[in-house]
Design a protein around this motif. Structure first.
Motif, mmCIF file in Angstrom:
data_model
loop_
_atom_site.group_PDB
_atom_site.id
_atom_site.type_symbol
_atom_site.label_atom_id
_atom_site.label_comp_id
_atom_site.label_asym_id
_atom_site.label_seq_id
_atom_site.Cartn_x
_atom_site.Cartn_y
_atom_site.Cartn_z
ATOM 1 N N ASN A 110 -3.014 -7.255 11.959
ATOM 2 C CA ASN A 110 -3.624 -7.262 10.621
ATOM 3 C C ASN A 110 -4.328 -5.945 10.329
ATOM 4 O OD1 ASN A 110 -2.740 -9.879 10.267
ATOM 5 N ND2 ASN A 110 -4.702 -10.812 10.772
ATOM 6 N N LYS A 111 -5.026 -5.416 11.329
ATOM 7 C CA LYS A 111 -5.736 -4.138 11.158
ATOM 8 C C LYS A 111 -4.752 -3.012 10.856
ATOM 9 C CE LYS A 111 -8.478 -0.734 13.690
ATOM 10 N NZ LYS A 111 -9.095 -0.391 15.006
ATOM 11 N N MET A 112 -3.661 -2.928 11.628
ATOM 12 C CA MET A 112 -2.676 -1.875 11.418
ATOM 13 C C MET A 112 -1.983 -2.032 10.065
ATOM 14 S SD MET A 112 -3.160 -0.039 13.951
ATOM 15 C CE MET A 112 -1.898 1.143 13.458
ATOM 16 N N ARG A 113 -1.724 -3.272 9.654
ATOM 17 C CA ARG A 113 -1.093 -3.507 8.357
ATOM 18 C C ARG A 113 -1.991 -3.022 7.222
ATOM 19 N NH1 ARG A 113 -2.346 -7.387 5.268
ATOM 20 N NH2 ARG A 113 -3.175 -8.654 6.980
ATOM 21 N N ARG A 114 -3.289 -3.279 7.347
ATOM 22 C CA ARG A 114 -4.217 -2.829 6.303
ATOM 23 C C ARG A 114 -4.254 -1.312 6.220
ATOM 24 N NH1 ARG A 114 -7.247 -7.424 8.267
ATOM 25 N NH2 ARG A 114 -8.373 -6.115 9.751
ATOM 26 N N ILE A 115 -4.191 -0.648 7.368
ATOM 27 C CA ILE A 115 -4.175 0.820 7.383
ATOM 28 C C ILE A 115 -2.916 1.344 6.714
ATOM 29 C CG2 ILE A 115 -4.035 2.854 8.875
ATOM 30 C CD1 ILE A 115 -5.802 1.357 10.889
ATOM 31 N N GLU A 116 -1.773 0.723 7.019
ATOM 32 C CA GLU A 116 -0.502 1.153 6.424
ATOM 33 C C GLU A 116 -0.498 0.941 4.912
ATOM 34 O OE1 GLU A 116 2.490 -1.025 8.449
ATOM 35 O OE2 GLU A 116 2.222 0.033 10.357
ATOM 36 N N LEU A 117 -1.022 -0.206 4.454
ATOM 37 C CA LEU A 117 -1.072 -0.479 3.022
ATOM 38 C C LEU A 117 -1.980 0.497 2.303
ATOM 39 C CD1 LEU A 117 -1.216 -4.397 2.978
ATOM 40 C CD2 LEU A 117 0.710 -2.937 2.345
ATOM 41 N N SER A 118 -3.094 0.843 2.948
ATOM 42 C CA SER A 118 -4.011 1.807 2.339
ATOM 43 C C SER A 118 -3.370 3.181 2.228
ATOM 44 C CB SER A 118 -5.291 1.891 3.178
ATOM 45 O OG SER A 118 -6.163 2.878 2.676
ATOM 46 N N THR A 119 -2.613 3.555 3.252
ATOM 47 C CA THR A 119 -1.939 4.865 3.244
ATOM 48 C C THR A 119 -0.871 4.930 2.160
ATOM 49 O OG1 THR A 119 -2.302 5.044 5.634
ATOM 50 C CG2 THR A 119 -0.658 6.509 4.664
ATOM 51 N N ALA A 120 -0.190 3.805 1.908
ATOM 52 C CA ALA A 120 0.900 3.764 0.929
ATOM 53 C C ALA A 120 0.425 3.388 -0.468
ATOM 54 C CB ALA A 120 1.964 2.779 1.387
ATOM 55 N N SER A 121 -0.886 3.329 -0.679
ATOM 56 C CA SER A 121 -1.422 2.922 -1.978
ATOM 57 C C SER A 121 -0.913 3.821 -3.096
ATOM 58 C CB SER A 121 -2.953 2.969 -1.943
ATOM 59 O OG SER A 121 -3.495 2.814 -3.244
ATOM 60 N N LEU A 122 -0.610 3.221 -4.241
ATOM 61 C CA LEU A 122 -0.140 3.984 -5.405
ATOM 62 C C LEU A 122 -1.233 4.882 -5.972
ATOM 63 C CD1 LEU A 122 1.901 1.134 -7.108
ATOM 64 C CD2 LEU A 122 2.831 3.240 -6.120
ATOM 65 N N LEU A 123 -2.466 4.668 -5.545
ATOM 66 C CA LEU A 123 -3.552 5.568 -5.940
ATOM 67 C C LEU A 123 -3.533 6.852 -5.114
ATOM 68 C CD1 LEU A 123 -6.443 2.966 -6.303
ATOM 69 C CD2 LEU A 123 -5.276 4.180 -8.153
ATOM 70 N N LYS A 124 -2.699 6.870 -4.048
ATOM 71 C CA LYS A 124 -2.649 8.046 -3.172
ATOM 72 C C LYS A 124 -1.286 8.724 -3.149
ATOM 73 C CE LYS A 124 -6.147 6.143 -0.035
ATOM 74 N NZ LYS A 124 -6.444 5.714 1.359
ATOM 75 N N VAL A 125 -0.211 7.924 -3.191
ATOM 76 C CA VAL A 125 1.139 8.495 -3.085
ATOM 77 C C VAL A 125 2.013 7.983 -4.220
ATOM 78 C CG1 VAL A 125 0.994 8.732 -0.575
ATOM 79 C CG2 VAL A 125 1.900 6.630 -1.559
ATOM 80 N N ALA A 126 3.106 8.679 -4.479
ATOM 81 C CA ALA A 126 4.022 8.315 -5.556
ATOM 82 C C ALA A 126 4.795 7.049 -5.201
ATOM 83 C CB ALA A 126 4.994 9.465 -5.817
ATOM 84 N N PRO A 127 5.285 6.345 -6.203
ATOM 85 C CA PRO A 127 6.112 5.159 -5.944
ATOM 86 C C PRO A 127 7.368 5.529 -5.157
ATOM 87 C CG PRO A 127 5.485 5.298 -8.268
ATOM 88 C CD PRO A 127 5.101 6.592 -7.654
ATOM 89 N N THR A 128 7.952 4.551 -4.514
ATOM 90 C CA THR A 128 9.201 4.780 -3.797
ATOM 91 C C THR A 128 10.330 5.015 -4.796
ATOM 92 O OG1 THR A 128 9.792 2.439 -3.775
ATOM 93 C CG2 THR A 128 8.402 3.243 -1.969
ATOM 94 N N ALA A 129 11.476 5.445 -4.287
ATOM 95 C CA ALA A 129 12.623 5.692 -5.158
ATOM 96 C C ALA A 129 13.045 4.422 -5.884
ATOM 97 C CB ALA A 129 13.789 6.252 -4.330
ATOM 98 N N GLU A 130 13.040 3.295 -5.182
ATOM 99 C CA GLU A 130 13.410 2.028 -5.795
ATOM 100 C C GLU A 130 12.402 1.629 -6.875
ATOM 101 O OE1 GLU A 130 15.561 -1.197 -6.786
ATOM 102 O OE2 GLU A 130 16.170 0.403 -5.399
ATOM 103 N N GLU A 131 11.129 1.859 -6.607
ATOM 104 C CA GLU A 131 10.107 1.524 -7.594
ATOM 105 C C GLU A 131 10.214 2.415 -8.832
ATOM 106 O OE1 GLU A 131 6.466 -0.252 -4.823
ATOM 107 O OE2 GLU A 131 6.656 1.915 -5.107
#
Length: 434
Positions: free
Chosen positions: A241-262
């Motif tokens: 759960n801890k690692m998942r939260r870190i990954e989600l925070s890193t991939a936040s749309l407030l920090k990085v661009a959407p994926t190609a599919e998005e």
């Protein structure tokens, strides 16, 4: 690895096997409860917390008690190694809510539809999570705990049953399942006594943090030692759960661009709203059976009075969750044109404490829809009336389901498109866990 929802179901049965306190009465009501450390009534949970911290129900005495807590700083551990190791069963607590036997209490929890107000359940879960963590860190040699334990995150609440009866007793059970150096994960399960037995209603995972007596800096908590393969699995899930939260925070749309599919999804939404009669990027037309995202908002304001304070003289986190849920539910109800049912609460982040006297602004937004599902995001912020500055305090995510398909939500601006994608991500996570 099991899907998340399935794992939570296994956790519920694991907890009852590992920490069972004996057989349940099969009479028309739940068995009577004692007032011990592991068996409490919901009405006594916050009183027990006040005893642990040294707080008071009287406003003036409460302020003085918090001022006196400053002297407890020298009782904090200098490192985690100085603290004794705890077991999961050391923090096990069972709390009863006697809705079936206490008509006065039942009125507090009853909603218009003759069901149970889920916002009240959120308040109880928040208080219970704090008490569980204090049970984990309890030091018999100290009259008061020097730790300030507060809610950092509601990781997940999964509904296993949509109907909660207003006239049947409820039981909460929970214990610590994972510990970092200054943070604690607590899992809780709620069941209701109906037709002669307790049946599961929901599973919840809260993450709490320990701070010094002034609630200003992090403080160390007792390490946790799992016993047996089942507890090892619970502890490892906490690490996951801890690692998942870190990954989600890193991939936040407030920090990085959407994926190609998005990005393709956003462009498709844009093309679907273009007016074919004009060749212009600015001419937009709402598709059939759709609603502009701008028109799917509900806002509210709360003046934060001392009555809603927690044991640390801030606004109670459970109160904030209740208000956010009720606003989100109202928005989903108005949007779908029928009564929605909650299926999940996901990723509630407590970014900043809310001070007494604050003007709390709540904004609920339908951000994603699919079939008969409605994803709602509630954003809360504090307004300083003197400087007119706005500071975000919480973000809430709720997934509702209705009895019929709802209109499609359609973003117009780039910011709304990011809200749409963020809502889609939370919705997909909820469905994947089921």
């Amino acid at each position: 690895m099991l899907p998340r929802f399935c794992f939570l179901r296994s956790v519920a049965s694991l907890t009852m096997r590992a920490f069972s306190r004996g057989p349940v009465s099969l009479q028309g009501k739940a068995p009577d409860m004692s007032e011990g450390n592991t068996h409490l009534l919901v009405s006594n949970v916050r009183n027990r917390l006040r005893e642990i911290v040294g707080a008071s129900t009287n406003w003036r005495d409460h302020q003085q008690a918090l001022a006196d807590r400053l002297s407890l700083s020298n009782q904090l551990a200098g490192s985690q190694d100085e603290l004794p190791v705890r077991r999961m069963k050391d923090s096990y607590i069972e709390v009863h809510l006697p809705l079936g036997t206490d008509p006065t209490l039942r009125e507090k929890y009853l909603n218009y539809h003759k069901g149970v107000r889920f916002g009240r359940i959120l308040e109880d879960l928040d208080s219970l999570a704090v008490l569980i963590c204090y049970s984990h860190t309890h030091n018999k040699a100290l009259q008061r705990s020097p730790l300030s334990i507060v809610t950092a995150l509601v990781d997940k609440i999964d509904m296993r049953k949509q109907v909660i009866h207003p006239d049947c007793d409820i039981k909460f059970t929970g214990h610590v399942t994972w510990v970092g150096k200054t943070s604690i994960e607590a899992k809780m399960h709620m069941s209701q006594y109906h037709d002669g037995a307790y049946t599961p209603v929901l599973d919840a995972t809260f993450v709490m943090v320990a701070r010094d007596p002034e609630n200003k800096r992090a403080a160390f908590v007792n390490p946790l030692k799992p016993e047996g393969p089942e507890e090892e699995e619970l502890f490892q899930q906490g690490e996951i759960n801890k690692m998942r939260r870190i990954e989600l925070s890193t991939a936040s749309l407030l920090k990085v661009a959407p994926t190609a599919e998005e990005r393709k999804i956003v462009h498709s939404l844009f093309l679907n709203t273009l007016d074919t009669k004009t060749v212009s990027f600015r001419s937009r037309v709402l598709p059939p059976n759709s609603v502009w995202m701008e028109d799917a908002k509900v806002k509210g304001l709360e003046i934060c009075h001392p009555q809603e304070r927690n044991i640390f003289n801030r606004i109670f986190g459970g109160f904030l969750m209740r208000k956010a849920y009720e606003l989100g539910w109202a928005n989903a109800c108005a949007y779908g044109g029928c009564r929605p049912n909650l299926i999940a609460v996901d990723d509630i982040l407590f970014q900043k404490p809310v001070e007494i006297g604050s003007l709390l602004l709540l904004s609920s937004q339908v951000c994603y829809t699919e079939g008969n599902y409605i994803q709602v995001r509630v954003h809360t912020e504090v307004l300083d009336p003197l400087t007119r500055h706005h500071n975000t305090t919480n973000v809430f995510h709720f997934t509702f389901v209705t009895d019929k398909d709802v209109p499609n939500i359609v973003p117009q601006s780039y910011g709304e498109s990011m809200l749409y994608l963020d809502g889609k991500r939370h919705f997909n996570q909820t469905l994947e866990s089921q």
